[in-house]
Design an enzyme around this catalytic site. Structure first.
Site, PDB file in Angstrom:
ATOM      1  N   TRP A 113      34.487  31.581  10.507  1.00  5.31           N
ATOM      2  CA  TRP A 113      35.232  31.788   9.259  1.00  5.31           C
ATOM      3  C   TRP A 113      36.247  32.895   9.425  1.00  5.31           C
ATOM      4  O   TRP A 113      37.375  32.786   8.926  1.00  5.31           O
ATOM      5  CB  TRP A 113      34.270  32.074   8.100  1.00  5.31           C
ATOM      6  CG  TRP A 113      33.315  30.938   7.855  1.00  5.31           C
ATOM      7  CD1 TRP A 113      31.961  30.962   7.995  1.00  5.31           C
ATOM      8  CD2 TRP A 113      33.642  29.593   7.439  1.00  5.31           C
ATOM      9  NE1 TRP A 113      31.433  29.734   7.698  1.00  5.31           N
ATOM     10  CE2 TRP A 113      32.423  28.880   7.358  1.00  5.31           C
ATOM     11  CE3 TRP A 113      34.840  28.942   7.141  1.00  5.31           C
ATOM     12  CZ2 TRP A 113      32.373  27.525   6.983  1.00  5.31           C
ATOM     13  CZ3 TRP A 113      34.789  27.601   6.769  1.00  5.31           C
ATOM     14  CH2 TRP A 113      33.579  26.912   6.696  1.00  5.31           C
ATOM     15  N   ASP A 180      35.399  38.517   2.879  1.00  6.94           N
ATOM     16  CA  ASP A 180      34.881  37.182   2.570  1.00  6.94           C
ATOM     17  C   ASP A 180      33.370  37.343   2.447  1.00  6.94           C
ATOM     18  O   ASP A 180      32.672  37.536   3.441  1.00  6.94           O
ATOM     19  CB  ASP A 180      35.253  36.229   3.715  1.00  6.94           C
ATOM     20  CG  ASP A 180      34.635  34.841   3.545  1.00  6.94           C
ATOM     21  OD1 ASP A 180      33.896  34.618   2.554  1.00  6.94           O
ATOM     22  OD2 ASP A 180      34.890  33.986   4.413  1.00  6.94           O
ATOM     23  N   LYS A 204      27.159  28.974  -1.744  1.00  4.92           N
ATOM     24  CA  LYS A 204      26.090  29.528  -0.920  1.00  4.92           C
ATOM     25  C   LYS A 204      25.082  30.279  -1.796  1.00  4.92           C
ATOM     26  O   LYS A 204      23.914  29.976  -1.777  1.00  4.92           O
ATOM     27  CB  LYS A 204      26.658  30.470   0.156  1.00  4.92           C
ATOM     28  CG  LYS A 204      27.855  29.921   0.927  1.00  4.92           C
ATOM     29  CD  LYS A 204      27.469  28.877   1.952  1.00  4.92           C
ATOM     30  CE  LYS A 204      28.628  28.087   2.515  1.00  4.92           C
ATOM     31  NZ  LYS A 204      29.787  28.809   3.010  1.00  4.92           N
TER      32      LYS A 204
END
Ligand SMILES: *Cc1c(COP(=O)(O)O)cnc(C)c1O
Length: 368
Positions: A113, A180, A204
């Site tokens: 990511w 993030d 998530k």
């Protein structure tokens, strides 16, 4: 094939959901969300069929923002937004809005990511990768690297969902940090004032897929001079309370229910305690059990995504079957790590982790 009886047993057995995302949500949240999808409050209408400008939905938005502020202790220097496009859109959103063409930003590369965020940022300004753990397949968090104070910001990924590592100590720097936090938002208390921007895809640890939480310091905005389309400008969404266009109403509503649940259980301190307990239970078994080995550097082990391998990979299929028979779902590892990954987000109960641990123990006694 199942016999009739086995099939029924399988169908009704309680599943323990270890999926990395979209991921487990509290049962009571799902029940209330289901109810509201039929009939919301006393409106006589589904939450799915009312205007985002109705007073009932505006109350949902207001409470969702208030709960983000309360749970994370967010001051009025920050705006709280609920946007579409996923965390992946924030990879370019942040750089497009906060990084001028002749300016530079630091990026910490701790996984897939992070790498994707780096790739997007390069389109807008200079990117300095301050450190990377790619050399060891992202199994650790780099430490002791230098960060230029000339950078506009430092971008980090606070929890690496795929590789099972987590940043527990923020880098020493005076420049603003963008994080993030998709896979560990609301898992423990954080000091929001250390960040200029925090973003998290909901699916998530916060709610269903479809909404992204953005917490952004208002005074960092409006400094780049490129033309930015309205929909891609943070100011547009701030000026319109995340309703410049139709926001993702249902994911926002379910996220609100999840935040109410977090608050009811005692907020982020209580979540942290729960998450430490679960992670310790599972990592202790990985370390104790002679057949398994963890993939992440011990001090950087994620409390959300626990990655582990069987020392003898030819046993993987047998272990997967045992886990499945015990009702454990979603433990296959990401293809870039292999082995297994058990995601144990906020809504996972200690009992669920214990069931997986018991499967591991039995597997060891069967096979040694
Ligand atoms: C899942 C994930 C993403 C991608 O989220 P999308 O909402 O699918 O764009 C980004 N960063 C991290 C850390 C993630 O876990």
């Amino acid at each position: 094939m199942f016999t009739n009886c086995e099939h029924r047993k399988n169908q009704f057995m309680k599943k323990i959901n270890f999926y990395a995302g979209p991921a487990i949500l509290p049962q009571e949240v799902l029940k209330e969300a289901g109810q509201s999808a039929i009939s919301f409050g006393d409106m006589g209408l589904s939450i799915l069929e009312i205007s985002h400008r109705s007073k009932e939905f505006i109350a949902v938005m207001d409470e969702a923002e208030a709960l983000v502020r309360e749970l994370l202790n967010v001051s009025n220097d920050y705006a709280v937004l609920f946007l579409a496009g996923g965390a992946s859109s924030q990879f370019f959103f942040t750089a497009m809005n906060l990084l001028g063409q002749n300016e530079s930003a630091g990026y910490l590369d701790t996984g897939s990511w992070s790498s994707k965020a780096i790739k997007e940022a390069k389109a807008f300004g200079h990117v300095d990768v301050v450190a990377s753990s790619k050399d060891k397949n992202y199994s650790y968090i780099p430490k002791g690297y230098q960060i230029s104070d000339q950078h506009n910001y430092l971008h980090i990924t606070s929890n690496n969902t795929i590789f099972g590592t987590e940043i527990f100590h923020l880098p020493e720097t005076s420049i603003p940090i963008i994080a993030d936090m998709s896979s560990n938002i609301f898992s423990r208390p954080i000091d929001v004032n250390r960040f200029s921007c925090i973003y998290a895809g909901a699916q998530k640890n916060m709610g269903p897929a479809g909404v992204t939480l953005v917490i952004i310091r208002k005074d960092v905005l409006g400094k780049v001079d490129r033309v930015i389309p309205s929909m891609l400008k943070y100011e547009t969404h701030i000026d319109n309370q995340s309703s410049y266009n139709t926001p993702p109403v249902f994911p926002i509503y379910v996220s609100l229910l999840t935040m109410r649940w977090i608050k009811k259980l005692g907020g982020l301190k209580a979540m942290e305690k729960r998450n430490i307990e679960k992670a310790e239970l599972l990592y202790n078994e990985i370390d104790r059990n002679s057949l398994f080995v963890g993939t992440a550097n011990k001090e950087d082990r994620s409390r959300m995504n626990v990655c582990f391998l069987l020392k003898d990979s030819t046993m993987e299929k047998a272990f997967s079957e045992d886990a499945e028979n015990a009702g454990c779902v979603g433990i296959e590892g990401h293809r870039s790590v292999g082995g297994f990954r058990a995601s144990i987000y906020n809504a996972m109960e200690l009992d669920g982790v214990q069931i997986l641990v018991d499967v591991m123990k039995k597997f060891e006694s069967k096979n040694t």
